[in-house]
Design an enzyme around this catalytic site. Sequence first.
Site, PDB file in Angstrom:
ATOM      1  N   HIS A   1       0.946  -1.139  -0.035  1.00 56.74           N
ATOM      2  CA  HIS A   1      -0.017   0.130   0.027  1.00 56.74           C
ATOM      3  C   HIS A   1       0.858   1.370   0.053  1.00 56.74           C
ATOM      4  O   HIS A   1       1.665   1.304   0.886  1.00 56.74           O
ATOM      5  CB  HIS A   1      -0.896   0.017   1.145  1.00 56.74           C
TER       6      HIS A   1
ATOM      7  N   TYR B   1      -8.941   5.871   7.397  1.00 58.18           N
ATOM      8  CA  TYR B   1      -9.201   6.207   8.890  1.00 58.18           C
ATOM      9  C   TYR B   1      -9.800   7.592   9.023  1.00 58.18           C
ATOM     10  O   TYR B   1      -9.696   8.569   8.410  1.00 58.18           O
ATOM     11  CB  TYR B   1      -7.660   6.608   9.402  1.00 58.18           C
TER      12      TYR B   1
ATOM     13  N   PRO C   1      -3.858   0.287  18.815  1.00 55.08           N
ATOM     14  CA  PRO C   1      -3.335  -0.101  17.464  1.00 55.08           C
ATOM     15  C   PRO C   1      -3.745   0.976  16.190  1.00 55.08           C
ATOM     16  O   PRO C   1      -3.312   0.762  15.297  1.00 55.08           O
ATOM     17  CB  PRO C   1      -4.502  -1.214  17.158  1.00 55.08           C
TER      18      PRO C   1
ATOM     19  N   LYS D   1       1.428  -0.037  14.928  1.00 56.26           N
ATOM     20  CA  LYS D   1       2.947  -0.170  15.328  1.00 56.26           C
ATOM     21  C   LYS D   1       3.069  -1.497  15.953  1.00 56.26           C
ATOM     22  O   LYS D   1       4.303  -1.986  16.052  1.00 56.26           O
ATOM     23  CB  LYS D   1       3.154   0.887  15.851  1.00 56.26           C
TER      24      LYS D   1
ATOM     25  N   TYR E   1       4.303   6.349  10.139  1.00 51.45           N
ATOM     26  CA  TYR E   1       3.437   5.344   9.634  1.00 51.45           C
ATOM     27  C   TYR E   1       4.086   4.360   8.966  1.00 51.45           C
ATOM     28  O   TYR E   1       4.019   3.058   9.236  1.00 51.45           O
ATOM     29  CB  TYR E   1       2.233   5.827   8.840  1.00 51.45           C
TER      30      TYR E   1
END
Length: 396
Positions: free
Chosen positions: A72, A201, A295, A299, A387
């Site tokens: 991704h 998100y 979460p 990570k 990220y």
Amino acid sequence: MHTTVGIIGGGPAGLLLARLLYNAGIDSVVLERKDRAYVEQRQRAGILEQATVDVLRSAGAGARLDAEGMPHDGIELRFDGRAHRVDFPSLTGGRRVWVYAQTEVVKDLIALQLADGGPLLFEAEVHAVEGADTDRPVIRYTHEGREQTLTCDYVVGCDGFHGVARDAVPDGVRTTYERTYPYSWLGILADAPPVYDELIYAHSEHGFALASMRSPSVSRLYLQVPNGTDPADWSDERIWDELDARFAVTANPGWRLKRGPVTAKSVLPMRSHVTEPMRYGRLFLAGDAAHIVPPTGAKGLNLAATDVIVLARAFAQLKETGSTELLDAYSDTCLRRVWRAEHFSYFMTTTLHADPEQSSFETKLQLSQLDRVATSTHAAAELAENYTGLSLDVDS
Ligand code: RFL
Ligand code: PHB
């Protein structure tokens, strides 16, 4: 029984460590409390950073990941009726992440270990680590109905947040830093094709939502719910309706998730936790045994992997040169990266969730922060770098 490195826990940290040690010619024994089927089916994380993918490949566990893992190049943020994509490669100099479930990582590592690795014992429950501050630490465990002992040169506690290894560090030596959050996640797996190419998100007035995936035909979705929520109170229809409401975008009012049979439903609490130091004598803590992140930053699994990369290198140095320099540095080396991940996970969590106590002022601050990420390359790069994973120690 005696071994060089006794590993407590056959989750991703313990299994990967065993593999890295095996490849370095160092013997180990893994003791796992649960049975193989249970460990292979435990639904958890889904996102692998580049460094995690690289280590799995170099450890010989990359074949299925390369065939079935989904690279991704970004995530989508939804807030205030808007949608904004964060593009990882352009913001980070080419980095990306992979969607490949923890269940699959664990299956791959177990298959390798059983094929040609050192002993991996299932249904072997550890009760205690004794003599961590001596030259010959001992692990006490029960296997096949009998009390047994494993003497070790070193012990690594990879036994997760509810494990026993941490207890072998005396109270006076150990410091705990912790935060709990006033919300949980309701997570579902559904036999429904994801209608999105990348993870979404969402911040909404109903609370946080996350759209992830496990394969082109299986969706993994999460909803913020109050602590103490019973999953049985959430019918499938209520879950889908709530997800659609939280992902709503003003410019595309017809956008809906594709619905399908819900095959798993569970509630997970959100917690931040760090135990310092991550070493006491000949006992080392790695992964969730030493630290927990909520979460939202994806990570947890990656931190577990990077801990054991650092540890395996340190054991390899000891074997090759007799030097304990890297072992002595292990805790400090890891904690720098751990705290970065703690901060990022806290930032993502508190920016995207609705605290039941929060004021409209605080909601406006969250929206301003998200707008900043959507309009400033600097703010977006900060998110993207964290990220996709900061190298910090791992490459040095
Ligand atoms: P694990 O995976 O918890 O593995 C620890 C292993 O140790 C075993 N064990 C023992 N064995 C012998 N004797 C004992 N006394 C033992 N006590 C425990 C356990 O059975 C287990 O097999 O830790 P590890 O290897 O450090 O790996 C860390 C990751 O699993 C973890 O960080 C992530 O999965 C966190 N996490 C999530 N991260 C995400 O990025 N996205 C998620 O959706 C996500 N969901 C989750 C999660 C963690 C959860 N936990 C720990 C409760 C959902 C849950 C429920
Ligand atoms: C998942 O796919 O389970 C997942 C992905 C990203 C997260 C958390 C969980 O931040």
